[in-house]
Design a protein around this motif. Structure first.
Motif, PDB file in Angstrom:
ATOM      1  N   ASN A   1      11.660   0.466  14.260  1.00 22.50           N
ATOM      2  CA  ASN A   1      10.879   0.476  13.002  1.00 22.50           C
ATOM      3  C   ASN A   1      10.071  -0.131  13.100  1.00 22.50           C
ATOM      4  O   ASN A   1       9.283  -0.559  11.864  1.00 22.50           O
ATOM      5  CB  ASN A   1      12.164   0.369  12.008  1.00 22.50           C
ATOM      6  N   ASP A   2       9.697  -0.865  14.125  1.00 18.62           N
ATOM      7  CA  ASP A   2       8.381  -1.922  14.241  1.00 18.62           C
ATOM      8  C   ASP A   2       7.607  -1.571  15.169  1.00 18.62           C
ATOM      9  O   ASP A   2       7.545  -2.275  16.444  1.00 18.62           O
ATOM     10  CB  ASP A   2       8.982  -3.287  14.261  1.00 18.62           C
ATOM     11  N   TYR A   3       6.894  -0.343  15.403  1.00 20.85           N
ATOM     12  CA  TYR A   3       6.256   0.199  16.567  1.00 20.85           C
ATOM     13  C   TYR A   3       4.907  -0.732  16.709  1.00 20.85           C
ATOM     14  O   TYR A   3       4.151  -1.083  16.015  1.00 20.85           O
ATOM     15  CB  TYR A   3       6.067   1.547  16.526  1.00 20.85           C
ATOM     16  N   GLN A   4       4.806  -1.190  18.042  1.00 21.09           N
ATOM     17  CA  GLN A   4       3.680  -2.039  18.505  1.00 21.09           C
ATOM     18  C   GLN A   4       2.713  -1.353  19.232  1.00 21.09           C
ATOM     19  O   GLN A   4       1.895  -2.179  20.073  1.00 21.09           O
ATOM     20  CB  GLN A   4       4.378  -3.419  19.311  1.00 21.09           C
ATOM     21  N   ASN A   5       2.805  -0.293  19.233  1.00 19.00           N
ATOM     22  CA  ASN A   5       1.692   0.562  20.049  1.00 19.00           C
ATOM     23  C   ASN A   5       2.038   0.167  21.677  1.00 19.00           C
ATOM     24  O   ASN A   5       0.838   0.289  22.247  1.00 19.00           O
ATOM     25  CB  ASN A   5       0.249   0.454  19.586  1.00 19.00           C
ATOM     26  N   ASN A   6       3.084   0.063  22.079  1.00 10.03           N
ATOM     27  CA  ASN A   6       3.368  -0.356  23.422  1.00 10.03           C
ATOM     28  C   ASN A   6       4.179   0.646  24.191  1.00 10.03           C
ATOM     29  O   ASN A   6       4.775   0.346  25.277  1.00 10.03           O
ATOM     30  CB  ASN A   6       4.074  -1.551  23.299  1.00 10.03           C
ATOM     31  N   TRP A   7       4.568   2.042  23.702  1.00  7.39           N
ATOM     32  CA  TRP A   7       5.209   3.031  24.544  1.00  7.39           C
ATOM     33  C   TRP A   7       4.217   3.692  25.490  1.00  7.39           C
ATOM     34  O   TRP A   7       3.129   4.152  24.887  1.00  7.39           O
ATOM     35  CB  TRP A   7       6.059   3.973  23.571  1.00  7.39           C
ATOM     36  N   PRO A   8       4.756   3.906  26.874  1.00  7.24           N
ATOM     37  CA  PRO A   8       5.968   3.804  27.313  1.00  7.24           C
ATOM     38  C   PRO A   8       5.853   2.372  28.005  1.00  7.24           C
ATOM     39  O   PRO A   8       4.953   1.942  28.666  1.00  7.24           O
ATOM     40  CB  PRO A   8       6.067   4.715  28.372  1.00  7.24           C
ATOM     41  N   GLU A   9       6.807   1.378  27.899  1.00  4.58           N
ATOM     42  CA  GLU A   9       7.069   0.449  28.903  1.00  4.58           C
ATOM     43  C   GLU A   9       8.233   0.440  29.855  1.00  4.58           C
ATOM     44  O   GLU A   9       9.581   0.600  29.219  1.00  4.58           O
ATOM     45  CB  GLU A   9       7.386  -0.781  28.084  1.00  4.58           C
ATOM     46  N   ASP A  10       8.147   0.133  31.009  1.00  8.12           N
ATOM     47  CA  ASP A  10       9.183   0.335  32.051  1.00  8.12           C
ATOM     48  C   ASP A  10       9.809   1.567  32.062  1.00  8.12           C
ATOM     49  O   ASP A  10      11.063   1.598  32.193  1.00  8.12           O
ATOM     50  CB  ASP A  10      10.162  -0.720  31.848  1.00  8.12           C
ATOM     51  N   LEU A  11       9.158   2.748  31.784  1.00  6.46           N
ATOM     52  CA  LEU A  11       9.687   3.810  31.727  1.00  6.46           C
ATOM     53  C   LEU A  11       9.722   4.561  33.076  1.00  6.46           C
ATOM     54  O   LEU A  11       8.953   4.638  33.891  1.00  6.46           O
ATOM     55  CB  LEU A  11       8.750   4.721  30.921  1.00  6.46           C
ATOM     56  N   ASP A  12      11.034   5.063  33.574  1.00  2.21           N
ATOM     57  CA  ASP A  12      11.252   5.616  34.942  1.00  2.21           C
ATOM     58  C   ASP A  12      11.485   6.894  35.011  1.00  2.21           C
ATOM     59  O   ASP A  12      12.127   7.666  34.317  1.00  2.21           O
ATOM     60  CB  ASP A  12      12.333   4.716  35.354  1.00  2.21           C
ATOM     61  N   PHE A  13      10.421   7.855  35.542  1.00  2.00           N
ATOM     62  CA  PHE A  13      10.628   9.070  35.616  1.00  2.00           C
ATOM     63  C   PHE A  13       9.914   9.589  36.831  1.00  2.00           C
ATOM     64  O   PHE A  13       9.178   9.065  37.511  1.00  2.00           O
ATOM     65  CB  PHE A  13       9.736   9.774  34.322  1.00  2.00           C
ATOM     66  N   LYS A  14      10.502  10.683  37.532  1.00  2.00           N
ATOM     67  CA  LYS A  14      10.328  11.343  38.616  1.00  2.00           C
ATOM     68  C   LYS A  14       9.515  12.751  38.523  1.00  2.00           C
ATOM     69  O   LYS A  14       8.897  13.155  39.335  1.00  2.00           O
ATOM     70  CB  LYS A  14      11.544  11.586  39.426  1.00  2.00           C
ATOM     71  N   GLU A  15       9.466  13.065  37.297  1.00  4.33           N
ATOM     72  CA  GLU A  15       8.775  14.589  37.225  1.00  4.33           C
ATOM     73  C   GLU A  15       7.249  14.237  37.157  1.00  4.33           C
ATOM     74  O   GLU A  15       6.895  13.154  37.050  1.00  4.33           O
ATOM     75  CB  GLU A  15       9.071  14.976  35.755  1.00  4.33           C
ATOM     76  N   ILE A  16       6.594  15.314  37.424  1.00  2.00           N
ATOM     77  CA  ILE A  16       5.175  15.125  37.394  1.00  2.00           C
ATOM     78  C   ILE A  16       4.589  15.658  36.152  1.00  2.00           C
ATOM     79  O   ILE A  16       4.990  16.885  35.590  1.00  2.00           O
ATOM     80  CB  ILE A  16       4.577  16.412  38.437  1.00  2.00           C
ATOM     81  N   ASN A  17       3.831  14.921  35.413  1.00  2.74           N
ATOM     82  CA  ASN A  17       3.235  14.894  34.221  1.00  2.74           C
ATOM     83  C   ASN A  17       4.499  15.384  32.936  1.00  2.74           C
ATOM     84  O   ASN A  17       4.471  16.522  32.396  1.00  2.74           O
ATOM     85  CB  ASN A  17       2.222  16.208  34.103  1.00  2.74           C
ATOM     86  N   PRO A  18       5.507  14.590  32.985  1.00  8.79           N
ATOM     87  CA  PRO A  18       6.442  15.010  31.943  1.00  8.79           C
ATOM     88  C   PRO A  18       6.235  14.979  30.791  1.00  8.79           C
ATOM     89  O   PRO A  18       5.166  14.508  30.192  1.00  8.79           O
ATOM     90  CB  PRO A  18       7.451  14.029  32.383  1.00  8.79           C
ATOM     91  N   VAL A  19       6.997  16.012  29.784  1.00  9.91           N
ATOM     92  CA  VAL A  19       6.506  16.006  28.341  1.00  9.91           C
ATOM     93  C   VAL A  19       7.830  15.246  27.606  1.00  9.91           C
ATOM     94  O   VAL A  19       9.037  15.601  27.873  1.00  9.91           O
ATOM     95  CB  VAL A  19       6.370  17.466  28.130  1.00  9.91           C
ATOM     96  N   TYR A  20       7.421  14.674  26.524  1.00 10.28           N
ATOM     97  CA  TYR A  20       8.304  14.040  25.666  1.00 10.28           C
ATOM     98  C   TYR A  20       8.269  14.596  24.256  1.00 10.28           C
ATOM     99  O   TYR A  20       6.912  15.066  23.920  1.00 10.28           O
ATOM    100  CB  TYR A  20       8.254  12.620  25.584  1.00 10.28           C
TER     101      TYR A  20
END
Length: 483
Positions: free
Chosen positions: A444-463
């Motif tokens: 509820n306090d977004y800092q324009n900082n996502w993603p941080e330390d996001l671990d993913f193996k897919e190519i160009n993943p979609v969220y």
């Protein structure tokens, strides 16, 4: 007659029992922990173990370790350890002994003896033992790293005498030496023994104090000298005793060159009157050269000699960019001990006109350089390079919610930056989910900082994202991550 027979039998039985008791007293052969003894002033303690039969030794017994001579003979042993009376009563004894400074050979042995009763162990195995009485680097060839001989001739390398910067092994009588020719940085060939070496083949030579099997573990090694055969174009070298650059505050520096028969020194191409020795003393910067005659051939050498000694510092970060807010400036100041210093400031490789003070107020982004020059005495310069970048606004005014980001740390589109109406302070709930509905981010306090330390193996993943502001006008969409 019968009475006499009984007495003799009793005496025989007593003697037999006494001999049997003494026969039970055993000191095992001593076993040393190390294969070779390489002692020095820094380290001289060695472990030995042996077994005993403790019930047979008297309360005042002492154990003594004796050292043989270099051939292994105990004709005149040296005592190197004596225990306290009654100190050891267990079956296994561990002792530590030191060796004398005169030790040096390959067939030493030790043995253990007790004092009450007097019993000797067997001799230990033979071992090499040396005391490294000189155990530090030393110099050869009068501190000069090069030497030249004429074709068909030779050159004699010698160990230098002791001086302010050299503790010579020649001051320790009885030492012997091994000379080597360097093959690679880690390999060499043995050439000869002795205090000097006559060289008639080009190469790099050095000498080590001979401590037998302990030589490789000794620091008593000389400097290297590169010996060459003179040709018409032979070039030798010049050494400055105070280094190059040198400091005038330390006095004059002594220039020295390869040993020859005659010499002539030059400064900036002009012969120096009377400068005809192997060394030349000066306190001036310049290009110095020398012609060396070896009696049948000659060589030359040159050195660009500079003097330089002052300290400087700057009060900005030179290792990382200095971040300045938009519209602000950064004042950089140089502090120096230079005599009559002059200053120059550069931006992106170009000199900044009029910037000649020790401080400069920088108002632009870019790569800066400050140069301070000492204009009196040792004329030389020192420079500082630093960078100024404008601070990045973490909450820029964007109009739309992006659906594509590229977190590759290039400073562009690295995070999901959304309009200010949904960021920190608006109490807007932000959720980001995987295609499987798993929540990977919620705040509820977004800092324009996502993603941080996001671990993913897919190519160009979609969220998927869900934005729920206070007015309940929910926003939904997708975010594709490109790397």
């Amino acid at each position: 007659m019968r009475k006499f027979t009984v007495i003799c039998i009793a005496a025989f039985v007593f003697i037999s029992l006494t001999g049997s008791m003494n026969a039970q007293i055993v000191i095992d052969r001593p076993v040393m922990e190390t294969v070779n003894v390489c002692a020095s002033e820094i380290f001289n303690s060695y472990k030995v173990e042996f077994g005993i039969t403790p019930s047979d030794f008297n309360a005042n017994n002492q154990f003594i370790i004796e050292l043989s001579d270099a051939s292994g003979s105990f004709a005149t042993p040296t005592t190197i350890y004596t225990s306290k009376e009654g100190e050891f009563t267990e079956e296994d004894v561990v002792l530590y002994f030191s060796v004398p400074k005169t030790i040096g050979g390959v067939a030493y042995k030790i043995r253990v003896k007790s004092t009450s009763p007097a019993v000797f162990s067997q001799n230990s195995r033979a071992f090499s033992a040396y005391f490294k009485i000189h155990d530090e680097p030393f110099t050869i060839n009068n501190f000069i790293s090069t030497a030249v001989y004429c074709a068909g001739g030779s050159y004699v390398l010698t160990i230098d005498e002791s001086g302010p910067d050299n503790n010579s092994p020649l001051d320790y009588p009885g030492l012997t030496y091994n000379w080597y020719r360097e093959i690679t940085l880690t390999t060499s060939d043995f050439i000869s023994t002795g205090e000097t070496l006559t060289v008639n083949e080009p190469g790099t030579y050095f000498v080590e104090t001979n401590y037998g099997s302990c030589t490789s573990r000794s620091l008593s090694k000389s400097t290297r000298v590169t010996v060459s055969e003179a040709t018409t174009a032979t070039v030798s070298s010049i050494n400055s005793s105070l280094g190059n650059p040198f400091c005038l505050g330390d006095g004059s520096t002594t220039l020295s060159t390869t040993a020859g028969d005659t010499y002539q020194w030059f400064k900036d191409g002009t012969p120096i009157s009377g400068a005809t020795n192997q060394t030349h003393v000066t306190n001036e910067s310049g290009v110095y050269s020398v012609n060396i005659n070896f009696g049948g051939c000659s060589a030359s050498a040159t050195i660009d000699l500079n003097s330089n000694e002052f300290t400087s510092s700057i009060d900005v970060d030179t290792s990382e960019p200095n971040i300045v807010e938009a519209g602000e400036s950064l004042i950089a100041t140089v502090i120096t001990t230079a005599n009559s210093p002059e200053y120059e400031w550069y931006l992106n490789g170009s000199i900044i006109s009029g910037a000649t003070n020790n401080s400069f107020e920088a108002t632009e982004e870019g790569n800066y350089k400050a140069v301070v020059t000492q204009t009196v005495g040792c004329i030389s310069s020192s420079e500082f390079i630093f960078e100024i970048t404008e601070a990045i606004d973490p909450f820029p005014d964007v109009a739309n919610i992006p659906n594509l980001i590229s977190p590759n740390n290039d400073g562009v589109n690295d995070t999901w930056v959304i309009p200010k109406e949904y960021i920190s302070g608006t109490n807007t709930e932000i959720m980001i989910l995987t295609p499987q509905g798993e929540i990977v981010f919620q705040t509820n306090d977004y800092q324009n900082n996502w993603p941080e330390d996001l671990d993913f193996k897919e190519i160009n993943p979609v969220y998927y994202y869900i934005i729920m502001p206070q007015d309940q006008k929910i926003k939904k969409g997708t975010i594709t991550i490109i790397k």
